[in-house]
Every structure is written in C-alpha cells, then in structure tokens.
Design an enzyme around this catalytic site. Structure first.
Site, PDB file in Angstrom:
ATOM      1  NE  ARG A 133      -1.601   0.375  -2.904  1.00  0.00           N
ATOM      2  CZ  ARG A 133      -2.628  -0.848  -3.494  1.00  0.00           C
ATOM      3  NH1 ARG A 133      -3.814  -0.933  -4.468  1.00  0.00           N
ATOM      4  NH2 ARG A 133      -3.418  -1.406  -1.912  1.00  0.00           N
ATOM      5  CE1 TYR A 146       4.767   4.328   3.020  1.00  0.00           C
ATOM      6  CE2 TYR A 146       3.685   5.113   4.583  1.00  0.00           C
ATOM      7  CZ  TYR A 146       3.804   4.497   4.130  1.00  0.00           C
ATOM      8  OH  TYR A 146       3.159   3.371   4.364  1.00  0.00           O
ATOM      9  CG  ASP A 197      -0.172   1.021  -8.192  1.00  0.00           C
ATOM     10  OD1 ASP A 197      -0.658  -0.006  -8.620  1.00  0.00           O
ATOM     11  OD2 ASP A 197      -0.620  -0.123  -7.246  1.00  0.00           O
ATOM     12  CG  ASP A 203       1.496  -2.215  -1.494  1.00  0.00           C
ATOM     13  OD1 ASP A 203       0.445  -2.789  -1.306  1.00  0.00           O
ATOM     14  OD2 ASP A 203       0.476  -1.019  -2.602  1.00  0.00           O
TER      15      ASP A 203
END
Length: 301
Positions: free
Chosen positions: A172, A66, A80, A38
C-alpha cells in the site's frame, strides 16, 4: 495433522478469521498463521497446525511476491480503496513509458514509511487503532528491498504490477509512493500474495476445499511437513543414540548422527535434526575447536 496448510485467503476477512475457521474445520486448537494479510487482500496465507506452530520462528520468509492492482488519480487515508477518499486527480495523461521508467527507480533498497493503518504498535497500541481515532503519529522510515517490480497491465486509471520484495514491505505504501512520484496519487484496488518464502499460490487451497478434504479424509495431501517447510536449513540425520538423547532434551554429539564427517563452521547456524525425513529438532551449530558443537534449540514431537 502437523505442519502447514497454505490457505488462499479470500477478501473481506482477517487473517485471524482464517485461523479461527481452520481451527473449527480441523477440530484442533493449536493453529496459527504467519505473514498477516490485510482484510481486502487475497492469496497465500501459511497456516501452521499443531507441531507446525513450533516451526514458525525458523521459517525463511525473507521474500514475498504480490500482484497489485493500483488505481491512479486517487488517494485515501488507508492507502487502499477501502478507506476514505482524500483526493481525486486526472490520471489520463500518465504515459506508459514514463511509468515503466519510474518503476525502475523503486527497485533495490528503498526507504518506506509504514502506513498509519497498520498493525505496528506504539506504546502497545496498534497504529490502526490510533488512525481510527483520527490520530496521525510520526513514523520512522524503514529500509526494505524491492527485488523485482514489473508492469503487468496498463489500463488507465488501473495499473497492475508484480512485486517481489523483502519481508516487512507495505505494498500500500509502495503504491502511494508511486502515485506521488507520478504526481496524480494512487491507491490499491486489489492485492494478491502469490508467494511467501517457501509457500506458493500453486499449493494453496480455499477454506471450502479444506472442509471438503476433511470429509473425504484427504488432509494428508494438503499438509506441508515442518521438515519440508524448513528445507533451507542444513539437514543432519540422527542415529539411534542421537534420537534417544534428543528425546530426553540432551544435545547429541557427532557420533550420535549419521553424518559422514563432523561439520566445521565459522559462525553459528541453525540446522535440522531429522530421522527418516521427519523433523526431530532444531539445533544450532556453534564454532568449536575442530568440529562444530550441536546445541538443541527446539524439540518436536
């Protein structure tokens, strides 16, 4: 310039923007990326250059890693903090031990609904374009797997987690689901990918460093060869006769390799055909009476 460069993607630009920058810096057109990030996310973005683009379909990127900073007590339309705030709730009563216990319930195989703001296509149209038009489309849940989920820091309203997950997992959506389970909501504040398959953040470089390496003629140090990137595949070195056959698009026999014995396989599997640790081709071993048959799939220059 053949292989992969791991770019430490900065926040604020798309993965496609990174490819355009690399194309301009290297002065070559054949550049692509794997594993879209993203725009607000940072970290590992593998960029394939020239012959490296041929290796993309054969990469093993089954695991991603992550580090995610969640903001508790808020929900947004994009899941987000770049999106429109939909709700705000007091998260000061969220207990750390409760959170740790809850995270255990999100490990293993889980069902996840992809976010509307994603590149998944419906009728050829990316969902994020429909979302920007105010449309909400029903999405089918997907099975993903969370291999590891670790609480790194707890500083309300911020919570940082480390996630090792399967390909196709939306962090997310994971943050949103965790927020829902806590009863206060959550959205991602920051997201950084630290590993994607064989590519790790330790080998990543910034776009500025890449540009400096071009000026210093030090690009070789940054490239990961297709042979290295496909290290998960069985390696079969070619003899002179095999090299000649493959160069003409002909599948080699076992006599055309340096293998001590022919391989036997119960089911088809992909292999590397190499010469002096350079990738010559991707082939498929197919079960046959006795030794497996070598069938060419993709030849590299």
């Amino acid at each position: 310039m053949n292989g992969f460069i791991i770019i430490d993607k900065p926040a604020g630009i798309t993965s496609h923007d990174v490819v355009s920058r690399v194309r301009r810096i290297l002065g070559t057109k054949k550049v692509g990326h794997t594993g879209t990030l993203d725009p607000f996310a940072t970290g590992v973005l593998p960029v394939a250059v020239n012959e490296g683009t041929k290796a993309i379909p054969y990469l093993d990127e089954g695991r991603k890693c992550y580090q995610a900073l969640m903001r508790l007590g808020v929900t947004t339309d994009t899941l987000d903090m770049t999106g429109k705030v939909l709700s705000e709730t007091d998260s000061s009563l969220v207990d750390e031990q409760l959170l740790r216990s809850l995270l255990l319930g999100f490990t293993g195989p889980i069902s996840q609904v992809p976010p509307m703001f994603s590149a998944i296509k419906l009728g050829g149209q990316p969902l994020y374009k429909l979302a920007r038009q105010g449309q909400e489309i029903e999405r089918e849940p997907r099975q993903v797997e969370i291999y590891e989920l670790e609480l790194i820091s707890y500083r309300l309203p911020f919570v940082e987690i480390r996630v090792v997950c399967s390909r196709g997992t939306y962090i997310r959506s994971l943050a949103d689901d965790i927020g829902s389970a806590l009863g206060c909501g959550a959205a991602l504040q920051e997201l950084r990918r630290t590993a994607s398959g064989p590519f790790a953040i330790e080998a990543a470089v910034s776009l500025e460093t890449l540009e400096e390496s071009v000026h210093k003629s030090a690009l070789d140090e940054l490239f990961i060869s297709p042979y290295q990137a496909l290290n998960h595949l069985l390696d079969i070195p070619l003899a002179d006769s095999g090299l000649l056959k493959v160069s003409h698009g002909i599948s080699p026999g076992w006599d055309d390799t340096s293998a001590l014995l022919p391989n036997v396989c119960q089911e088809s599997e992909l292999v590397r055909l190499s010469r002096e640790y350079g990738l010559i081709a991707i082939a498929q071993l197919q079960p046959n009476c006795g030794s497996a048959q070598i069938v060419l799939k993709r030849v590299f220059n």
